[in-house]
Write a protein that holds these residues in place. Structure first.
Motif, PDB file in Angstrom:
ATOM      1  N   ALA A  79      25.872 123.982  33.020  1.00 57.07           N
ATOM      2  CA  ALA A  79      25.255 125.097  32.403  1.00 57.07           C
ATOM      3  C   ALA A  79      25.972 126.119  31.930  1.00 57.07           C
ATOM      4  O   ALA A  79      26.777 126.713  32.741  1.00 57.07           O
ATOM      5  CB  ALA A  79      24.132 125.292  33.375  1.00 57.07           C
ATOM      6  N   PRO A  80      25.675 126.867  30.901  1.00 58.91           N
ATOM      7  CA  PRO A  80      26.328 127.956  30.225  1.00 58.91           C
ATOM      8  C   PRO A  80      26.093 129.226  31.319  1.00 58.91           C
ATOM      9  O   PRO A  80      26.800 130.247  31.274  1.00 58.91           O
ATOM     10  CB  PRO A  80      25.877 128.533  28.908  1.00 58.91           C
ATOM     11  N   VAL A 101      32.863 114.755  38.221  1.00 50.65           N
ATOM     12  CA  VAL A 101      33.095 114.597  36.644  1.00 50.65           C
ATOM     13  C   VAL A 101      32.945 116.140  36.179  1.00 50.65           C
ATOM     14  O   VAL A 101      33.712 116.666  35.349  1.00 50.65           O
ATOM     15  CB  VAL A 101      32.341 113.590  36.000  1.00 50.65           C
ATOM     16  N   VAL A 102      31.845 116.805  36.556  1.00 46.18           N
ATOM     17  CA  VAL A 102      31.141 118.182  35.850  1.00 46.18           C
ATOM     18  C   VAL A 102      32.403 119.223  36.321  1.00 46.18           C
ATOM     19  O   VAL A 102      32.674 120.093  35.571  1.00 46.18           O
ATOM     20  CB  VAL A 102      29.925 118.493  35.910  1.00 46.18           C
ATOM     21  N   ILE A 103      32.686 119.192  37.617  1.00 45.22           N
ATOM     22  CA  ILE A 103      33.422 120.073  38.156  1.00 45.22           C
ATOM     23  C   ILE A 103      34.930 120.068  37.518  1.00 45.22           C
ATOM     24  O   ILE A 103      35.605 121.206  37.110  1.00 45.22           O
ATOM     25  CB  ILE A 103      33.603 120.347  39.679  1.00 45.22           C
ATOM     26  N   ALA A 104      35.551 118.923  37.478  1.00 50.42           N
ATOM     27  CA  ALA A 104      36.687 118.758  36.727  1.00 50.42           C
ATOM     28  C   ALA A 104      36.458 119.312  35.240  1.00 50.42           C
ATOM     29  O   ALA A 104      37.625 119.837  34.764  1.00 50.42           O
ATOM     30  CB  ALA A 104      37.107 117.116  36.653  1.00 50.42           C
ATOM     31  N   ARG A 105      35.515 118.975  34.636  1.00 48.27           N
ATOM     32  CA  ARG A 105      35.751 119.234  33.111  1.00 48.27           C
ATOM     33  C   ARG A 105      35.381 120.881  33.244  1.00 48.27           C
ATOM     34  O   ARG A 105      35.876 121.467  32.340  1.00 48.27           O
ATOM     35  CB  ARG A 105      34.327 118.982  32.561  1.00 48.27           C
ATOM     36  N   GLN A 106      34.454 121.563  33.973  1.00 48.22           N
ATOM     37  CA  GLN A 106      34.392 122.962  33.991  1.00 48.22           C
ATOM     38  C   GLN A 106      35.915 123.735  34.374  1.00 48.22           C
ATOM     39  O   GLN A 106      35.886 124.792  33.859  1.00 48.22           O
ATOM     40  CB  GLN A 106      33.435 123.446  35.176  1.00 48.22           C
ATOM     41  N   GLU A 108      38.740 122.549  33.406  1.00 51.54           N
ATOM     42  CA  GLU A 108      39.291 122.519  32.746  1.00 51.54           C
ATOM     43  C   GLU A 108      38.879 123.608  31.629  1.00 51.54           C
ATOM     44  O   GLU A 108      39.767 124.465  31.040  1.00 51.54           O
ATOM     45  CB  GLU A 108      39.383 121.157  31.885  1.00 51.54           C
ATOM     46  N   ARG A 109      37.605 123.803  31.347  1.00 53.97           N
ATOM     47  CA  ARG A 109      37.270 124.690  30.112  1.00 53.97           C
ATOM     48  C   ARG A 109      37.523 126.090  30.747  1.00 53.97           C
ATOM     49  O   ARG A 109      37.446 127.121  29.798  1.00 53.97           O
ATOM     50  CB  ARG A 109      35.790 124.397  30.189  1.00 53.97           C
ATOM     51  N   TYR A 110      37.098 126.516  32.113  1.00 50.17           N
ATOM     52  CA  TYR A 110      37.296 127.749  32.523  1.00 50.17           C
ATOM     53  C   TYR A 110      37.936 127.794  33.992  1.00 50.17           C
ATOM     54  O   TYR A 110      37.461 128.133  34.946  1.00 50.17           O
ATOM     55  CB  TYR A 110      35.694 128.079  33.141  1.00 50.17           C
ATOM     56  N   PRO A 111      39.327 127.825  33.869  1.00 51.50           N
ATOM     57  CA  PRO A 111      40.240 127.574  34.859  1.00 51.50           C
ATOM     58  C   PRO A 111      40.339 129.058  35.824  1.00 51.50           C
ATOM     59  O   PRO A 111      40.961 129.067  36.785  1.00 51.50           O
ATOM     60  CB  PRO A 111      41.607 127.485  34.208  1.00 51.50           C
ATOM     61  N   ASP A 112      39.979 130.102  35.195  1.00 53.60           N
ATOM     62  CA  ASP A 112      40.055 131.484  35.943  1.00 53.60           C
ATOM     63  C   ASP A 112      38.758 131.324  37.166  1.00 53.60           C
ATOM     64  O   ASP A 112      38.899 132.214  37.810  1.00 53.60           O
ATOM     65  CB  ASP A 112      39.924 132.703  34.988  1.00 53.60           C
ATOM     66  N   MET A 113      37.972 130.702  36.754  1.00 55.94           N
ATOM     67  CA  MET A 113      36.747 130.570  37.772  1.00 55.94           C
ATOM     68  C   MET A 113      36.880 129.654  38.787  1.00 55.94           C
ATOM     69  O   MET A 113      37.591 128.702  38.777  1.00 55.94           O
ATOM     70  CB  MET A 113      35.298 130.221  36.831  1.00 55.94           C
ATOM     71  N   ASP A 114      36.122 130.130  39.879  1.00 57.51           N
ATOM     72  CA  ASP A 114      36.175 129.162  41.121  1.00 57.51           C
ATOM     73  C   ASP A 114      35.306 128.248  41.386  1.00 57.51           C
ATOM     74  O   ASP A 114      34.008 128.534  41.379  1.00 57.51           O
ATOM     75  CB  ASP A 114      35.952 130.311  42.337  1.00 57.51           C
TER      76      ASP A 114
END
Length: 124
Positions: free
Chosen positions: A65-66, A88-93, A95-101
């Protein structure tokens, strides 16, 4: 007929409690993230009134989710952990937002110490 009808419904209903269901769903919807229930814009006034920017936040069942990146980047709630069942979704997120936890885990069996968070958000 009643038992057969229930069995048929069970076989056609999404299996929300099954990790494989979520991994498959996110694998198929890679380019189409969405917010369940409500988005950051709808919750922003409530969050601004109740949550300080320095408080530690856990977002349970974040998915793709945004809401999570909006909370972090637009809202300035950088002390936040975004948690989901699907690898799957955590790996994607990540990659998209590496600064986030981002964390993988089961909300029914979390491995956080007591009082690790000031606020827990679950939009379901």
């Amino acid at each position: 007929r009643g038992k057969e009808e229930n069995d048929e419904k069970r076989n056609t209903m999404p299996q929300y409690g099954d990790r494989d269901y979520w991994d498959e769903r996110y694998a198929l919807t890679e380019s189409n993230p969405f917010d369940w229930l409500c988005d950051y814009d709808q919750l922003e006034p409530l969050l601004n009134g109740l949550v300080r920017r320095d408080e530690r936040i856990l977002v349970v069942g974040c998915g793709d989710a945004p809401f999570s990146p909006d909370l972090y980047f637009r809202g300035g709630y950088a002390n936040s952990v975004h948690f989901d069942y699907s690898r799957v979704v955590i790996a994607r997120q990540m990659e998209r937002y590496p600064d986030m936890d981002w964390r993988i885990g089961d909300a029914l069996d979390m491995r956080f110490s007591d009082r690790s968070f000031d606020v827990v958000i679950d939009k379901r």
